[in-house]
Design a protein around this motif. Structure first.
Motif, short mmCIF file in Angstrom:
data_model
loop_
_atom_site.label_atom_id
_atom_site.label_comp_id
_atom_site.label_asym_id
_atom_site.label_seq_id
_atom_site.Cartn_x
_atom_site.Cartn_y
_atom_site.Cartn_z
N LEU A 171 49.25 25.11 48.28
CA LEU A 171 48.41 24.16 47.49
C LEU A 171 47.21 24.45 46.79
O LEU A 171 47.02 23.90 45.31
N GLY A 172 46.63 25.58 46.96
CA GLY A 172 45.57 26.11 46.18
C GLY A 172 46.26 26.79 45.02
O GLY A 172 45.52 26.40 43.82
N ILE A 173 47.22 27.29 45.05
CA ILE A 173 47.93 27.71 43.74
C ILE A 173 48.41 26.72 42.65
O ILE A 173 48.09 26.82 41.68
N SER A 174 49.07 25.63 43.55
CA SER A 174 49.58 24.57 42.71
C SER A 174 48.31 23.84 42.05
O SER A 174 48.37 23.54 40.64
N CYS A 175 47.23 23.84 42.54
CA CYS A 175 46.00 23.20 41.95
C CYS A 175 45.40 23.97 40.93
O CYS A 175 45.11 23.45 40.03
N ILE A 176 44.97 25.23 41.10
CA ILE A 176 44.72 26.05 40.16
C ILE A 176 45.34 26.21 38.86
O ILE A 176 44.82 26.70 37.82
N LEU A 177 46.80 26.16 38.82
CA LEU A 177 47.69 25.92 37.94
C LEU A 177 48.07 24.67 37.37
O LEU A 177 49.12 24.59 36.56
N TYR A 233 35.23 33.67 40.82
CA TYR A 233 36.39 33.10 40.88
C TYR A 233 36.63 32.29 39.23
O TYR A 233 37.74 32.19 38.86
N LEU A 234 35.44 31.80 38.83
CA LEU A 234 35.49 31.22 37.48
C LEU A 234 35.93 32.25 36.68
O LEU A 234 36.89 32.16 35.51
N ASN A 235 35.27 33.62 36.56
CA ASN A 235 35.71 34.59 35.75
C ASN A 235 37.28 35.17 35.87
O ASN A 235 37.90 35.30 34.79
N TYR A 236 37.61 35.19 37.11
CA TYR A 236 38.98 35.40 37.53
C TYR A 236 40.04 34.25 36.83
O TYR A 236 41.15 34.67 36.11
N THR A 237 39.53 33.00 37.04
CA THR A 237 40.69 31.99 36.50
C THR A 237 40.28 32.01 34.92
O THR A 237 41.74 31.57 34.35
N GLU A 238 39.30 32.28 34.18
CA GLU A 238 39.33 32.36 32.83
C GLU A 238 40.30 33.66 32.41
O GLU A 238 40.84 33.45 31.27
N PHE A 269 43.95 32.70 32.65
CA PHE A 269 44.42 31.75 31.88
C PHE A 269 44.78 32.29 30.46
O PHE A 269 45.66 32.22 29.75
N THR A 270 43.59 33.38 30.44
CA THR A 270 43.68 34.02 28.92
C THR A 270 44.94 35.10 28.76
O THR A 270 45.66 34.97 27.88
N ARG A 271 45.19 35.54 29.90
CA ARG A 271 46.34 36.56 29.94
C ARG A 271 47.62 35.77 29.82
O ARG A 271 48.31 36.34 29.24
N GLN A 303 28.44 26.23 31.05
CA GLN A 303 28.52 25.27 29.66
C GLN A 303 29.41 26.27 28.67
O GLN A 303 30.04 25.73 27.74
N ASN A 304 29.59 27.49 28.99
CA ASN A 304 30.37 28.43 28.06
C ASN A 304 31.75 28.56 28.51
O ASN A 304 32.47 29.47 27.62
N LYS A 305 32.10 27.95 29.42
CA LYS A 305 33.19 28.07 29.57
C LYS A 305 34.29 26.97 29.18
O LYS A 305 34.04 25.79 29.24
N ASN A 306 35.66 27.48 29.10
CA ASN A 306 36.49 26.10 28.65
C ASN A 306 36.78 25.33 29.74
O ASN A 306 36.65 25.61 30.96
N PHE A 307 36.65 23.94 29.73
CA PHE A 307 36.42 23.16 30.63
C PHE A 307 37.68 23.42 31.25
O PHE A 307 37.90 22.80 32.66
N LEU A 308 38.92 23.83 30.80
CA LEU A 308 40.07 23.63 31.92
C LEU A 308 39.76 24.71 33.02
O LEU A 308 40.28 24.82 33.93
N VAL A 309 38.95 25.86 32.69
CA VAL A 309 38.85 26.90 33.72
C VAL A 309 37.96 26.38 34.70
O VAL A 309 38.12 26.26 36.13
N SER A 310 36.90 25.67 34.68
CA SER A 310 35.75 25.17 35.50
C SER A 310 36.66 24.01 36.16
O SER A 310 36.57 23.65 37.48
N HIS A 311 37.35 23.02 35.39
CA HIS A 311 38.08 22.00 36.07
C HIS A 311 39.37 22.52 37.17
O HIS A 311 39.37 21.82 38.30
N ALA A 312 39.84 23.45 36.68
CA ALA A 312 40.89 24.14 37.55
C ALA A 312 40.28 24.66 38.96
O ALA A 312 40.67 24.23 39.97
#
Length: 421
Positions: A208-214, A125-130, A133-135, A175-184
């Motif tokens: 709720l989950g959609i709202s939070c991840i974004l 899910y970390l990779n998916y979130t990254e 966001f990148t897309r 540590q190699n992820k944008n903190f926005l990704v791990s925070h989200a």
């Protein structure tokens, strides 16, 4: 498509077109009458509305014209309308339908395997979130159907495995992820766990989950140096950062996300005492999603390492939230977080009063202040990790280990992986 209130529906009625629960799940064929078990099942799952392109009828609709005349005549002269098909079981398994294959492969036989599975899912899910966001940043793409599917799968997994995911989150902060990704993602897992404690229905839990991840999506409209820097921001830069909830709201509205999701993003920095932003709303006007996201992302921010600060001890962070100085947070949401994590949040290494060291492994619903503790390098007669329940007169948790103490422990016991066995 017309909506129908379930409370107003009666057994025996037909619909001129198929009845659906959402855009993908057909609930009832238009040739079958509505049954009492189906109405009860929908009510039990806390659904309030169903949908159809047709209208309510009190007689069975005529079959399609394409059906041969002979077949129509035969049907008219034979048996009456067939008995209703009881689809209660379908409703009761709707939450699992999309993940049947996944469940076949993620039903481990031990806690150790469950922890490894949770870590793999978390990293996925970390990779998916990254990627998401990148897309958006590079192609302005934001697909609500894909996001909804991913969040639904996460909700379903956490329904039965919350404690494993929350436990590994303590140590799985790349540590190699944008903190926005791990925070989200970390905030989303916490928000979902709070939602589960509050018994939020699945459809609302997904929102709720959609709202939070974004919820930090608006940050991507700002220069990265404003939220990635470790230097103090100027007054004008701080003002720019404070616009990110409005920017996020505008983005989601432009992509036709539901208003409830958009408001969660817009209001996640509002406070119960009206000290938040951007609208300085009081608690009576803040949406429930925003109240939950506020607590989840605050706890995540307090306990995560940033370029400009070291992480706060998770035990100290939960105590600070429980104090709720100035009445900033919804008390019920904070209590739900406590019941999700315990006073010594899952994954926290602790000293016990008998001198032993353990890890907070599971919340005790009867006593959230004292989690079930898994002892380090001790097993029971079956070879499983030995657990104890502090809180009585003979055993208590003294305190959490400091970061330095934990680092020394891991060095001295290399077979231990932080958060995992």
């Amino acid at each position: 498509m017309t909506s129908f209130n379930i409370a107003e529906l009666k057994p025996g009625i037909f619909f001129s077109e198929d009845l659906v629960l959402d855009k993908t799940f057909i609930l009832l064929n238009n040739m079958i009458p509505l049954s009492e078990p189906l109405i009860q099942a929908l009510t039990d799952w806390q659904f309030t509305q169903v949908f159809s392109n047709g209208t309510v009828q009190y007689e069975k609709p005529a079959e399609k014209e394409e059906i041969q005349e002979e077949k129509i005549q035969t049907a008219a002269n034979t048996t009456p309308i067939p008995p209703p098909v009881d689809v209660t079981d379908e409703i009761n398994t709707i939450l699992n339908d999309d993940t049947k294959e996944a469940e076949k492969t993620i039903t481990p036989i031990s806690d150790s395997e469950k922890l490894e599975m949770a870590e793999n899912i978390y990293n996925d899910y970390l990779n998916y979130t990254e990627r998401m966001f990148t897309r958006f940043a590079t192609h302005k793409e934001l697909d609500i159907k894909i996001i909804s599917g991913r969040i639904k799968a996460l909700c379903l997994f956490m329904r039965d495995n919350t404690r494993y995911l929350l436990r590994i989150m303590q140590s799985s902060i790349p540590q190699n992820k944008n903190f926005l990704v791990s925070h989200a993602l970390r905030s989303t897992a916490l928000a979902i766990s709070i939602g589960l404690q509050l018994r939020i229905p699945l459809n609302k839990l997904i929102e709720l989950g959609i709202s939070c991840i974004l919820h930090e999506l608006g940050m991507l409209k700002l220069p990265p140096q404003l939220y990635m820097t470790d230097r103090p921001l100027t007054i004008s830069e701080k003002k720019a950062v404070l616009t990110h909830p409005v920017l996020g709201y505008d983005i989601l509205k432009s992509y036709d996300f539901p208003l409830s999701i958009c408001l969660g993003v817009l209001e996640h920095h509002e406070k119960e005492n009206s000290s938040g932003y951007p609208q300085k709303l009081d608690g009576s006007k803040i949406s429930m999603y925003a109240k939950i996201i506020s607590v989840a992302c605050t706890f995540e921010s307090m306990t995560a390492k940033r370029q400009y600060k070291d992480p706060q001890n998770s035990n100290a962070a939960i105590i600070e939230l429980l104090k709720n100085t100035g009445n900033q947070y919804d008390e019920n949401v904070v209590k739900a977080l406590l019941f999700s994590l315990s006073l010594f949040p899952l994954g926290t290494y602790v000293y016990l009063s008998d001198g032993k060291i353990g890890i907070s492994a599971e919340v005790n619903p009867a006593d959230p202040k004292n989690p079930i503790v898994e002892l380090i390098n001790e097993t029971d007669e079956n070879g499983r990790p030995k657990t104890v329940q502090p809180g009585g007169r003979d055993l208590s948790i003294t305190r959490a280990l400091t970061d330095n103490e934990l680092a020394d422990l891991l060095k001295s016991m290399p077979q231990i992986k932080a958060g995992l066995r």
